[in-house]
Design an enzyme around this catalytic site. Structure first.
Site, PDB file in Angstrom:
ATOM      1  N   GLU A  98      -8.713  -1.451   1.397  1.00  0.00           N
ATOM      2  CA  GLU A  98      -9.367  -1.910   2.833  1.00  0.00           C
ATOM      3  C   GLU A  98      -9.074  -1.129   3.951  1.00  0.00           C
ATOM      4  O   GLU A  98      -7.901  -0.448   4.121  1.00  0.00           O
ATOM      5  CB  GLU A  98      -8.260  -3.159   3.214  1.00  0.00           C
ATOM      6  CG  GLU A  98      -8.736  -4.366   2.186  1.00  0.00           C
ATOM      7  CD  GLU A  98      -7.912  -5.579   2.605  1.00  0.00           C
ATOM      8  OE1 GLU A  98      -7.683  -6.438   1.487  1.00  0.00           O
ATOM      9  OE2 GLU A  98      -7.714  -5.900   3.666  1.00  0.00           O
ATOM     10  N   CYS A 111      -7.995   1.445  11.143  1.00  0.00           N
ATOM     11  CA  CYS A 111      -6.826   1.162  10.281  1.00  0.00           C
ATOM     12  C   CYS A 111      -6.825   1.415   9.014  1.00  0.00           C
ATOM     13  O   CYS A 111      -7.850   0.945   8.180  1.00  0.00           O
ATOM     14  CB  CYS A 111      -6.368  -0.323  10.848  1.00  0.00           C
ATOM     15  SG  CYS A 111      -4.758  -0.791   9.745  1.00  0.00           S
ATOM     16  N   CYS A 118       1.566  -2.623  -2.596  1.00  0.00           N
ATOM     17  CA  CYS A 118       2.560  -2.059  -2.064  1.00  0.00           C
ATOM     18  C   CYS A 118       4.133  -2.462  -2.779  1.00  0.00           C
ATOM     19  O   CYS A 118       3.745  -3.479  -3.421  1.00  0.00           O
ATOM     20  CB  CYS A 118       2.844  -2.679  -0.552  1.00  0.00           C
ATOM     21  SG  CYS A 118       4.301  -2.034   0.429  1.00  0.00           S
ATOM     22  N   CYS A 122       7.353  -7.530   1.333  1.00  0.00           N
ATOM     23  CA  CYS A 122       7.635  -8.340   2.324  1.00  0.00           C
ATOM     24  C   CYS A 122       7.095  -9.692   1.890  1.00  0.00           C
ATOM     25  O   CYS A 122       5.709  -9.926   1.798  1.00  0.00           O
ATOM     26  CB  CYS A 122       7.225  -7.795   3.556  1.00  0.00           C
ATOM     27  SG  CYS A 122       7.599  -6.375   3.925  1.00  0.00           S
ATOM     28  N   CYS A 125       3.589 -10.662   3.757  1.00  0.00           N
ATOM     29  CA  CYS A 125       2.588  -9.952   3.676  1.00  0.00           C
ATOM     30  C   CYS A 125       1.611  -9.874   2.301  1.00  0.00           C
ATOM     31  O   CYS A 125       2.033  -9.929   1.478  1.00  0.00           O
ATOM     32  CB  CYS A 125       2.805  -8.343   3.709  1.00  0.00           C
ATOM     33  SG  CYS A 125       1.817  -7.125   3.744  1.00  0.00           S
ATOM     34  N   CYS A 339      -4.246  -7.822   6.157  1.00  0.00           N
ATOM     35  CA  CYS A 339      -4.647  -6.819   5.344  1.00  0.00           C
ATOM     36  C   CYS A 339      -3.900  -6.988   3.717  1.00  0.00           C
ATOM     37  O   CYS A 339      -2.953  -7.533   3.696  1.00  0.00           O
ATOM     38  CB  CYS A 339      -3.690  -5.616   5.467  1.00  0.00           C
ATOM     39  SG  CYS A 339      -5.019  -4.110   5.550  1.00  0.00           S
TER      40      CYS A 339
END
Ligand code: SAH
Ligand code: SF4
Length: 348
Positions: A98, A111, A118, A122, A125, A339
């Site tokens: 994205e 961005c 990832c 977290c 997120c 995101c």
């Protein structure tokens, strides 16, 4: 020359002009060809045959030796509230990433993602919900910009590395990308126009400080103490708050660049007056800027955003303590999905 080959072809968009020159000299091509090709690639031309100053024969030769990584638009969402555009891009291997383009008074900002998924996990997120797939190549970071510029017929002047992924967990590729994108023969976006956001990989913050790049470093702090931070950010179990702030102070000392701390404000987690006081005790005298982000609710985690008045009250407390704190404007609210959500939905 780095090993950047894929399917036995060299990933040419991940090379700097001098490296293309070196590689072209192996094919006995004159050095001016490198500058030509680099400039086409940075303008978003993803096919040697479309480079008008290159013969058909040469285009065929280049195509055999070099791969051009691209970002194909899989989905595009345009905000009805402002000029924000969100892209879901498909990479050459079919993976999805994205990017978001935002319009500000000073120009367009993008961005971009630096990884697929990832590892950091977290809890607030969406990017890490399905784990980590792979790092993005410099070429794939560059392609997010060239594809968006081409689609919208605009020139992007600012880059934020705040999309999916942890940039400092893909350190070498991210640094290489920043060198490519700031090169005068290419997009020529100055390093001062680049912001890099990190969840706080301490040794990498030291490594970055040694490069002394005039970029803006944003640190995702999100909590003023280890108890809260560890409950929402796994990385805090490895590098605690004090160690992180110490690295940030050293970063500022070495580079002279003021650090921006991101603070996603989550209802009943990190929004109390006591949190504001602890934040002051932590950051007092550091010349820091605190960016309060209204937490974006992600379906899976149940976190809520405090209401506007409560966020403003938290900001006022920080200001009263003498800290420099702003609330991030939320652009493209109607097309948002923080995101990672877009990719997750499309994977499902
Ligand atoms: N991995 C890097 C950069 C990508 S995340 C980092 O963590 O800094 C970009 C920013 O968005 C970070 O500050 C991150 O904490 C924040 N963020 C992620 N999910 C969010 C959410 N649901 N609401 C508000 N901010 C969020
Ligand atoms: Fe990764 Fe950043 Fe999301 Fe944490 S906030 S999971 S580091 S992308």
């Amino acid at each position: 020359m780095p090993q950047l080959s894929n399917e036995n072809r060299i990933d040419i968009k991940s090379l700097l002009p001098d490296e293309i020159k070196q590689s072209f000299s192996d094919l006995s091509l004159p050095s001016y060809r490198a500058k030509q090709v680099f400039s086409w690639l940075c303008r978003g031309v993803d096919d040697f045959a479309l480079m008008t100053d290159i013969s058909k024969d040469l285009a065929n030769t280049l195509n055999e030796k070099y791969e051009i990584k691209t970002c194909k638009i899989a989905k595009k969402f345009c905000s009805q509230l402002d000029d924000t555009v969100k892209y879901l891009f498909e990479l050459n291997d079919g993976e999805l990433i994205e990017s978001v383009v935002m319009k500000y008074k000073h120009g367009y900002s993008i961005c971009i993602s630096t990884q697929i998924g990832c590892k950091m996990g977290c809890s607030f997120c969406a990017s890490g919900l399905n784990g980590f797939v792979r790092n993005l190549y410099p070429s794939e970071m560059l392609s997010q910009i060239t594809a968006a510029q081409h689609d919208l017929d605009i020139r992007i002047s600012n880059i934020v590395l705040m999309g999916m992924g942890e940039p400092l967990d893909n350190f070498d590729n991210v640094v290489r990308f920043m060198k490519i994108v700031s090169n005068g023969d290419g997009l020529n976006i100055g390093l001062r126009h680049i912001s890099l956001s990190t969840s706080g990989i301490v040794p990498k913050i030291y490594e970055l400080s040694q490069l002394n790049l005039p970029i803006t470093l944003s640190v995702s702090l999100h909590a003023p103490n280890d108890k809260i931070r560890s409950s929402i950010m796994k990385i805090n179990n490895t590098y605690g708050v004090e160690e992180l702030i110490c690295a940030c102070k050293k970063y500022f000392e070495r580079t002279g660049r003021r650090i921006s701390y991101e603070y996603a404000i989550i209802k009943d987690v990190n929004d109390t007056p006591e949190c504001a006081k602890q934040l002051y005790e932590l950051l007092n005298g550091t010349c820091a800027h605190i960016n309060l982000i209204p937490a974006n609710p992600v379906n899976e985690n149940g976190y809520k955003t405090p209401n506007r008045e409560n966020i403003a009250a938290f900001q006022n407390l920080l200001i009263k303590y003498g800290l420099n704190a702003t609330i991030r404007r939320t652009l493209g609210r109607d097309i948002n999905a923080s995101c990672g959500q877009l990719r997750n939905r499309n994977k499902r």
